[in-house]
Design an enzyme around this catalytic site. Structure first.
Site, PDB file in Angstrom:
ATOM      1  N   CYS A 262      -2.373   8.709   3.234  1.00  0.00           N
ATOM      2  CA  CYS A 262      -2.189   7.729   2.502  1.00  0.00           C
ATOM      3  C   CYS A 262      -3.482   8.973   1.424  1.00  0.00           C
ATOM      4  O   CYS A 262      -3.214   7.994   0.108  1.00  0.00           O
ATOM      5  CB  CYS A 262      -2.344   6.586   2.191  1.00  0.00           C
ATOM      6  SG  CYS A 262      -3.839   5.446   3.233  1.00  0.00           S
TER       7      CYS A 262
ATOM      8  N   GLU B 171       1.517  -0.985   0.180  1.00  0.00           N
ATOM      9  CA  GLU B 171       0.102   0.654  -0.119  1.00  0.00           C
ATOM     10  C   GLU B 171       0.898   1.229  -0.021  1.00  0.00           C
ATOM     11  O   GLU B 171       1.537   0.733   1.059  1.00  0.00           O
ATOM     12  CB  GLU B 171      -1.318  -0.098   1.377  1.00  0.00           C
ATOM     13  CG  GLU B 171      -1.774  -0.816   1.291  1.00  0.00           C
ATOM     14  CD  GLU B 171      -2.527  -1.329   0.138  1.00  0.00           C
ATOM     15  OE1 GLU B 171      -2.754  -0.136  -0.539  1.00  0.00           O
ATOM     16  OE2 GLU B 171      -3.339  -2.740   0.408  1.00  0.00           O
TER      17      GLU B 171
HETATM   18  P1  NAP Z   1       8.331   5.283   4.624  1.00  0.00           P
HETATM   19  O1  NAP Z   1       9.426   6.065   4.974  1.00  0.00           O
HETATM   20  O2  NAP Z   1       8.081   4.443   2.940  1.00  0.00           O
HETATM   21  O3  NAP Z   1       8.346   4.064   6.126  1.00  0.00           O
HETATM   22  C1  NAP Z   1       7.813   2.387   6.129  1.00  0.00           C
HETATM   23  C2  NAP Z   1       7.803   2.022   6.586  1.00  0.00           C
HETATM   24  O4  NAP Z   1       8.732   1.118   6.294  1.00  0.00           O
HETATM   25  C3  NAP Z   1       8.148   1.907   8.239  1.00  0.00           C
HETATM   26  O5  NAP Z   1       8.118   1.230   8.875  1.00  0.00           O
HETATM   27  C4  NAP Z   1      10.124   2.281   7.399  1.00  0.00           C
HETATM   28  O6  NAP Z   1      10.140   2.308   8.335  1.00  0.00           O
HETATM   29  C5  NAP Z   1       9.959   1.064   6.593  1.00  0.00           C
HETATM   30  N1  NAP Z   1      11.044   1.159   6.299  1.00  0.00           N
HETATM   31  C6  NAP Z   1      11.892   2.214   5.572  1.00  0.00           C
HETATM   32  N2  NAP Z   1      12.941   1.556   5.477  1.00  0.00           N
HETATM   33  C7  NAP Z   1      13.118   0.105   5.361  1.00  0.00           C
HETATM   34  C8  NAP Z   1      13.529  -1.181   4.997  1.00  0.00           C
HETATM   35  N3  NAP Z   1      14.518  -0.567   5.276  1.00  0.00           N
HETATM   36  N4  NAP Z   1      13.288  -2.404   5.608  1.00  0.00           N
HETATM   37  C9  NAP Z   1      12.623  -2.180   5.894  1.00  0.00           C
HETATM   38  N5  NAP Z   1      11.353  -1.372   6.847  1.00  0.00           N
HETATM   39  C10 NAP Z   1      11.724   0.237   6.242  1.00  0.00           C
HETATM   40  O7  NAP Z   1       6.859   5.927   5.075  1.00  0.00           O
HETATM   41  P2  NAP Z   1       6.554   6.540   6.115  1.00  0.00           P
HETATM   42  O8  NAP Z   1       6.613   7.953   6.136  1.00  0.00           O
HETATM   43  O9  NAP Z   1       6.258   5.939   7.198  1.00  0.00           O
HETATM   44  O10 NAP Z   1       5.153   6.943   5.778  1.00  0.00           O
HETATM   45  C11 NAP Z   1       4.963   7.884   4.752  1.00  0.00           C
HETATM   46  C12 NAP Z   1       3.798   6.929   3.472  1.00  0.00           C
HETATM   47  O11 NAP Z   1       2.919   6.041   3.493  1.00  0.00           O
HETATM   48  C13 NAP Z   1       3.651   8.704   2.013  1.00  0.00           C
HETATM   49  O12 NAP Z   1       3.911   8.007   1.099  1.00  0.00           O
HETATM   50  C14 NAP Z   1       2.087   8.052   2.679  1.00  0.00           C
HETATM   51  O13 NAP Z   1       1.379   7.578   1.156  1.00  0.00           O
HETATM   52  C15 NAP Z   1       1.739   6.051   2.376  1.00  0.00           C
HETATM   53  N6  NAP Z   1       1.212   5.769   3.130  1.00  0.00           N
HETATM   54  C16 NAP Z   1       0.615   5.116   2.372  1.00  0.00           C
HETATM   55  C17 NAP Z   1      -1.024   3.491   2.873  1.00  0.00           C
HETATM   56  C18 NAP Z   1      -1.766   3.050   2.211  1.00  0.00           C
HETATM   57  O14 NAP Z   1      -2.575   2.477   2.469  1.00  0.00           O
HETATM   58  N7  NAP Z   1      -0.730   3.553   0.560  1.00  0.00           N
HETATM   59  C19 NAP Z   1      -0.864   4.750   3.787  1.00  0.00           C
HETATM   60  C20 NAP Z   1      -0.235   5.120   5.176  1.00  0.00           C
HETATM   61  C21 NAP Z   1       0.708   6.088   4.464  1.00  0.00           C
HETATM   62  P3  NAP Z   1      11.311   3.570   9.757  1.00  0.00           P
HETATM   63  O15 NAP Z   1      10.693   4.374  10.139  1.00  0.00           O
HETATM   64  O16 NAP Z   1      12.126   2.686  11.062  1.00  0.00           O
HETATM   65  O17 NAP Z   1      12.280   3.462   8.531  1.00  0.00           O
END
Ligand code: NAP
Length: 674
Positions: A296, A257
């Site tokens: 999102c 997602e």
């Molecule tokens: P993100 O930076 O992509 O992080 C998402 C998750 O991935 C976090 O738990 C992060 O952990 C983890 N992660 C990052 N690098 C990783 C790695 N190398 N290995 C394993 N896990 C890793 O996103 P965010 O800033 O938290 O959230 C914002 C984004 O999410 C926006 O773009 C939004 O549109 C999207 N979003 C989508 C939905 C949906 O349902 N489609 C819902 C909510 C948000 P860490 O924090 O520890 O780095």
């Protein structure tokens, strides 16, 4: 005091270790927690889940697990104030907590209910109907789904620390699969608090849920073909993780997602100042300000008829200007802070990119009022942009500023509006405010393939409409292309992501034994007494009675016709009936056959059968004419326990004529005492 966000691995809480990251309050900017660097043995975590959690969950059935989800929901519901309190530091208001915390608990409730109502007891879910391969029906096919034997790794975004976890856990635990939850570090202290509650409840078997605060280390490199990764976050992270060579090599299920440039269209039929226009403004305003736009599903692109561009900008600006921003603990505050100062910088950088193609028409990041004694650090006002040339623009369709930022863009006609909406290249949701069925149909045909959800609203539905940005557990959440190509929730569909669908082929007896549902052609068990005299617990699948037969006379048909008022010509007029291609002449009413069938198979005394609750899959297969006779086979097809006191019995009812031809078939539902 700084909170230390622990991980929970293989039955033990493990403190952050070397290299732990500080987490700042979104409101004060102060360090409030630290997370990461825990010494975690990811191999041991996987073993623990597979050797303890999985078998214990699978020893329960769908209904036991559904009951467990309900208990968990009730348990968390009683403690939600404590979660609200912790959650303020993420910048969220009380309204935002309701979205996140109450929304998560609500998802548990919905899955509990769906598990009990729409899934059978046991661990074999029947997917679709029987397939016949021969005339005799001695070799049949049935798709089934059974729980995977691996582990689900749930990686979540920062914006919904509780809902994000529970919307994934609900279908996963209902399926019978243990999970390792990894929230985004920025808000992991809230998730940790919820996980502690879940574990302290004692409601889940050991190993059902583990928790990682910080990095996943080599976890993804260790996953196998029975495991699932369900990821929510940015497209950049999702794309990187799904390319993990181990995930690719083992075909590990990867549900994504991702971010999304969601659109909201003001229908061409809506007049300015009308109730529908107001609904549009209200919805867009809500999507820009709830969770400070860190959703999102938030509306990023506001697509409006050319003629109404200015009216929309004015109405929206007026409303945005009335939005009180500040300390989320203050009652009058409607929009809190972004999750961190770093996130604010990120949003401003993205807004600047949008600003290359669009003019800012509302909001100034350097000049806005704040309520409460708060640092300016992570606060932003809503920023409304206007892109006059959406056709030549590219960045406004590609740049997700994950905050209170949206862009108004004009359209010429509906086809143009859809074309602009589709420029998001795959999104989670698009909404349309319209009262026109034609507009709605055209949007579904032309925009449906590019959007995971289409949300239509107008004055008829507004009072009950659930909101453009609210994923409902009953409906799928996800979208094609840029949105990640994944799908979550959607009722039982979401549970199936944690199960293997298998096509099973075999004889009726074997399919009955596998599915726990009697299949026509399987052995019938003679009932030791009339089944209506036997309690729910005593009845066995396949238990059958055959009734005596009863002749149907012309007088019966006449009597029934006049008694009920159903004097349809096929029952009353010989010539007219004979002229009908389906009937040889006057025929018995289908409802008469059902009534006579009941008269043949019921046992009338008070007993364990409490009520007739319905009838499914009724088919009249052959006409019955005066002089024919009718007899019935009644078989216990399936039993579903509903409460401690009673359960639902599904009976297979077959009506035969004097030549042993099947004239009608259906499933009867009764509620029986346990
Ligand atoms: P993100 O930076 O992509 O992080 C998402 C998750 O991935 C976090 O738990 C992060 O952990 C983890 N992660 C990052 N690098 C990783 C790695 N190398 N290995 C394993 N896990 C890793 O996103 P965010 O800033 O938290 O959230 C914002 C984004 O999410 C926006 O773009 C939004 O549109 C999207 N979003 C989508 C939905 C949906 O349902 N489609 C819902 C909510 C948000 P860490 O924090 O520890 O780095």
């Amino acid at each position: 005091m700084t909170m230390k966000v622990h991980s929970f691995a293989a039955g033990a809480w493990i403190a952050p270790g070397e290299g732990a990251r500080p987490i700042h309050s979104a409101i004060s900017g102060k360090v409030i927690a630290e997370a990461g660097g825990s010494a975690l043995d990811f191999g041991q975590m996987l073993d623990f889940a597979k050797s303890k959690g999985g078998p214990a969950l699978r020893a329960m059935g769908f209904h036991d697990r559904a009951a467990m989800l309900k208990q968990l929901a009730l348990y968390l519901n009683e403690r939600r104030d404590a979660l609200y309190e912790i959650s303020y530091d993420t910048g969220a208001t009380l309204g935002d907590h309701r979205f996140d915390i109450d929304g998560g608990i609500g998802t548990l409730f919905v899955y509990s209910s769906k598990g009990r109502r729409e899934m059978p007891d046991g661990n074999v879910y029947l997917d679709g109907g029987l397939e016949r391969f021969g005339r005799e029906g001695s070799f049949l096919g049935q798709h089934v789904a059974v729980p995977l034997q691996g582990v689900a790794v749930h990686i979540n975004a920062f914006n919904f620390p509780v809902w994000g976890m529970l919307e994934k856990l609900s279908p996963c635990l209902l399926a019978g699969v243990p999970a390792i939850v990894k929230p985004a570090t920025a808000t992991s202290y809230v998730t940790e608090a919820a996980v502690r509650m879940i574990l302290e409840s004692g409601l889940l078997p050991e190993g059902a849920v583990q928790f990682i605060a910080g990095s996943t280390g080599d976890l993804l490199d260790r996953l196998g073909p029975q495991d699932v990764v369900s990821f929510t976050g940015s497209a950049a992270t999702g794309t990187m993780l799904r390319a993990n060579p181990n995930i690719v090599a083992n075909a590990v299920r990867f549900v994504a997602e991702q971010d999304s440039l969601n659109a909201s269209i003001l229908g061409p039929d809506v007049a300015p100042g009308s109730p529908a226009f107001d609904i549009f403004i209200k919805e867009v305003h809500r999507e820009m300000t709830v969770k400070a736009g860190q959703k999102c599903t938030a509306v990023r692109r506001i697509i409006v008829p050319e003629a109404l561009e200015q009216a929309v900008i004015e109405a929206l600006s007026l409303r945005l200007g009335q939005t009180v921003i500040g300390d989320p603990r203050e009652k009058e505050v409607r929009m809190g802070a972004l999750v961190s100062a770093a996130q604010k910088d990120e949003v401003l950088a993205k807004a600047a990119i949008i600003g290359e193609e669009a003019a800012r028409v509302f909001g100034d990041p350097d000049d806005f009022a704040l309520v409460g004694n708060v640092d300016r650090g992570a606060f932003l006002p809503p920023l409304l942009y206007h892109c006059a040339e959406p056709d030549t623009a590219t960045k406004v369709h590609e740049t997700e500023a994950f905050g209170p930022v949206s862009t108004v863009m004009p359209y010429r006609d509906l086809a143009h509006a859809i074309e602009i909406a589709n420029r998001g290249a795959g999104s989670l949701v698009a909404s349309v405010v319209t009262e026109s069925g034609e507009v709605a149909r055209e949007v579904v045909m032309q925009a449906g393939p590019l959007h995971g959800r289409l949300y239509f609203n107008n004055p008829t539905s507004a009072a009950e409409a659930t909101g453009h940005g609210a994923p409902m557990p009953h409906m799928i959440h996800g979208g094609p292309g840029r949105a990640g190509g994944g799908e979550e929730l959607g009722g039982v569909r979401g549970v199936l992501h944690y199960m293997q669908r298998t096509a099973v082929q075999g004889s009726p007896d074997l399919l009955t034994a596998i599915g726990g549902r009697w299949v026509p052609g399987a052995a019938e068990r003679p009932a030791p007494a009339h089944p209506f005299t036997r309690r729910f617990g005593e009845l066995s699948i396949g238990e059958t009675i055959h009734t005596k037969s009863r002749e149907i006379t012309l007088e019966d048909i006449e009597h029934f016709a006049h008694f009920t008022g159903d004097t349809f010509y096929a029952h009353m007029d010989e010539d007219a009936a004979a002229a009908n291609p389906f009937f040889p002449g006057r025929v018995a009413h289908g409802y008469l056959l059902l009534s006579f069938a009941a008269g043949l198979f019921v046992q009338p005394d008070p007993g364990p059968v409490l009520a007739n609750t319905g009838l499914d899959n009724l088919r009249f297969l052959m006409p019955v004419v005066p002089g024919d006779s009718l007899k019935v086979r009644l078989t216990v097809k399936q039993k579903t326990r509903r409460t401690a006191d009673h359960g639902e019995v599904r009976w297979h009812v077959t009506l035969y004529n004097q030549r042993d031809e099947v004239v009608a078939e259906y499933e009867l539902l009764t509620m029986n005492a346990y």
